[in-house]
Design a protein around this motif. Structure first.
Motif, mmCIF file in Angstrom:
data_model
loop_
_atom_site.group_PDB
_atom_site.id
_atom_site.type_symbol
_atom_site.label_atom_id
_atom_site.label_comp_id
_atom_site.label_asym_id
_atom_site.label_seq_id
_atom_site.Cartn_x
_atom_site.Cartn_y
_atom_site.Cartn_z
ATOM 1 N N PRO A 65 0.805 -1.228 0.000
ATOM 2 C CA PRO A 65 0.000 0.000 0.000
ATOM 3 C C PRO A 65 0.835 1.273 0.000
ATOM 4 N N ALA A 66 1.938 1.263 0.756
ATOM 5 C CA ALA A 66 2.802 2.445 0.784
ATOM 6 C C ALA A 66 3.415 2.696 -0.582
ATOM 7 N N ALA A 67 3.783 1.614 -1.270
ATOM 8 C CA ALA A 67 4.377 1.766 -2.600
ATOM 9 C C ALA A 67 3.362 2.341 -3.582
ATOM 10 N N VAL A 68 2.129 1.827 -3.541
ATOM 11 C CA VAL A 68 1.085 2.338 -4.434
ATOM 12 C C VAL A 68 0.783 3.798 -4.116
ATOM 13 N N LEU A 69 0.744 4.125 -2.821
ATOM 14 C CA LEU A 69 0.454 5.494 -2.417
ATOM 15 C C LEU A 69 1.501 6.455 -2.951
ATOM 16 N N LEU A 70 2.768 6.105 -2.803
ATOM 17 C CA LEU A 70 3.837 6.985 -3.250
ATOM 18 C C LEU A 70 3.874 7.105 -4.770
ATOM 19 N N LEU A 71 3.512 6.043 -5.471
ATOM 20 C CA LEU A 71 3.560 6.072 -6.927
ATOM 21 C C LEU A 71 2.331 6.737 -7.534
ATOM 22 N N SER A 72 1.153 6.353 -7.064
ATOM 23 C CA SER A 72 -0.078 6.855 -7.672
ATOM 24 C C SER A 72 -0.612 8.102 -6.993
ATOM 25 N N GLY A 73 -0.381 8.234 -5.690
ATOM 26 C CA GLY A 73 -0.913 9.377 -4.962
ATOM 27 C C GLY A 73 -0.358 10.704 -5.439
ATOM 28 N N VAL A 74 0.859 10.695 -5.958
ATOM 29 C CA VAL A 74 1.473 11.951 -6.388
ATOM 30 C C VAL A 74 0.765 12.532 -7.612
ATOM 31 N N ALA A 75 -0.032 11.715 -8.301
ATOM 32 C CA ALA A 75 -0.754 12.191 -9.487
ATOM 33 C C ALA A 75 -2.203 12.529 -9.180
ATOM 34 N N ALA A 76 -2.586 12.532 -7.897
ATOM 35 C CA ALA A 76 -3.984 12.762 -7.540
ATOM 36 C C ALA A 76 -4.450 14.173 -7.881
ATOM 37 N N GLY A 77 -3.532 15.124 -7.948
ATOM 38 C CA GLY A 77 -3.912 16.497 -8.241
ATOM 39 C C GLY A 77 -4.043 16.821 -9.713
ATOM 40 N N HIS A 78 -3.686 15.892 -10.569
ATOM 41 C CA HIS A 78 -3.782 16.114 -12.016
ATOM 42 C C HIS A 78 -5.255 16.163 -12.426
ATOM 43 N N PRO A 79 -5.631 17.033 -13.363
ATOM 44 C CA PRO A 79 -7.049 17.109 -13.773
ATOM 45 C C PRO A 79 -7.578 15.884 -14.501
ATOM 46 N N HIS A 80 -6.713 14.949 -14.866
ATOM 47 C CA HIS A 80 -7.138 13.722 -15.545
ATOM 48 C C HIS A 80 -7.903 14.020 -16.828
ATOM 49 N N ASP A 81 -7.344 14.903 -17.606
ATOM 50 C CA ASP A 81 -7.983 15.295 -18.855
ATOM 51 C C ASP A 81 -7.266 14.757 -20.081
ATOM 52 N N GLY A 82 -6.345 13.823 -19.881
ATOM 53 C CA GLY A 82 -5.646 13.217 -21.002
ATOM 54 C C GLY A 82 -6.495 12.171 -21.701
ATOM 55 N N ARG A 83 -6.021 11.734 -22.838
ATOM 56 C CA ARG A 83 -6.803 10.805 -23.654
ATOM 57 C C ARG A 83 -7.062 9.478 -22.942
ATOM 58 N N PHE A 84 -6.066 8.978 -22.204
ATOM 59 C CA PHE A 84 -6.206 7.672 -21.553
ATOM 60 C C PHE A 84 -6.279 7.775 -20.032
ATOM 61 N N ASP A 85 -6.453 8.986 -19.512
ATOM 62 C CA ASP A 85 -6.474 9.150 -18.056
ATOM 63 C C ASP A 85 -7.701 8.504 -17.412
ATOM 64 N N TRP A 86 -8.746 8.231 -18.210
ATOM 65 C CA TRP A 86 -9.935 7.572 -17.666
ATOM 66 C C TRP A 86 -9.618 6.176 -17.140
ATOM 67 N N MET A 87 -8.464 5.618 -17.550
ATOM 68 C CA MET A 87 -8.098 4.278 -17.119
ATOM 69 C C MET A 87 -7.544 4.244 -15.697
#
Length: 213
Positions: A65-87
């Motif tokens: 969980p700590a590894a996932v948090l550090l890897l994915s959590g840092v992108a939580a502030g991105h608007p997720h408006d990219g073509r494949f960000d819905w994934m």
């Protein structure tokens, strides 16, 4: 009162179901990091750690969980408006489900207890998706109270470190179930009843007659 129409564009950051820690990391990094690559990387690391600790609850497994948090959590502030960000949200969902299922199996947590926890989390995610589609996102306090994917995974990992994993699964499943039932019930009771489609009434409360054609 008209029904709300479907949302044209859902905010994928809501569908991520980030908890307090992931949200805080996202605020620190802002929108500098696109979400898909770190999220997929976090899912791959989780799978590797689970396979490395296959058949037992080890420190390397509980580190996932700590590894996932550090890897994915840092992108939580991105608007997720990219073509494949819905994934990104589905990958996070799959990562959490896999971790809860695998860790419960490795630790010998009773199957029904693992099933109840996974079902409750899945119902929460389904509720968030449904509300978002109808432009009526879930209340902010509910999202905070549900702890987010990172909070739930870290709580289960902490229970494993203390040797209280079955108790942690039961406590978390009970808490989430009560919270979900309470919020759903109060939301239904607070929803105004529409009278659209009912026949017109006359002055005595009966159904008004309509002229024959």
């Amino acid at each position: 009162m008209p029904r709300p129409g479907p949302a044209r564009e859902a905010d994928l950051r809501v569908l991520r179901d980030d908890g307090h820690l992931a949200t805080a990391l996202g605020r620190l990094t802002g929108d500098a990091l696109p979400p898909l690559l770190p999220t997929v990387t976090g899912a791959a690391v989780t799978l590797v750690l689970l396979l490395a600790g296959l058949g037992e609850v080890s420190g390397i497994t509980l580190f996932a969980p700590a590894a996932v948090l550090l890897l994915s959590g840092v992108a939580a502030g991105h608007p997720h408006d990219g073509r494949f960000d819905w994934m990104a949200p589905p990958v996070l969902r799959a990562t959490e489900y896999l971790y809860l299922l695998a860790l419960g199996h490795q630790a010998g947590v009773p199957g029904p207890l693992v099933y109840v926890l996974l079902t409750t989390v899945a119902l929460h995610h389904g509720d968030v998706v449904h509300r978002t589609r109808w432009a009526a996102g879930p209340p902010a306090w509910v999202m905070r109270a549900m702890l987010g994917w990172d909070g739930r995974m870290l709580l289960v990992a902490a229970g494993g470190m203390l040797g209280w994993l079955p108790f942690t699964y039961g406590l978390l499943a009970g808490y989430l179930t009560v919270l979900l039932v309470w919020e759903t019930t109060t939301s239904w009771l607070a929803t105004p009843v529409t009278t659209a489609g009912e026949p017109p009434r006359n002055g005595w409360g009966g159904v008004a007659s309509t002229p024959q054609t």
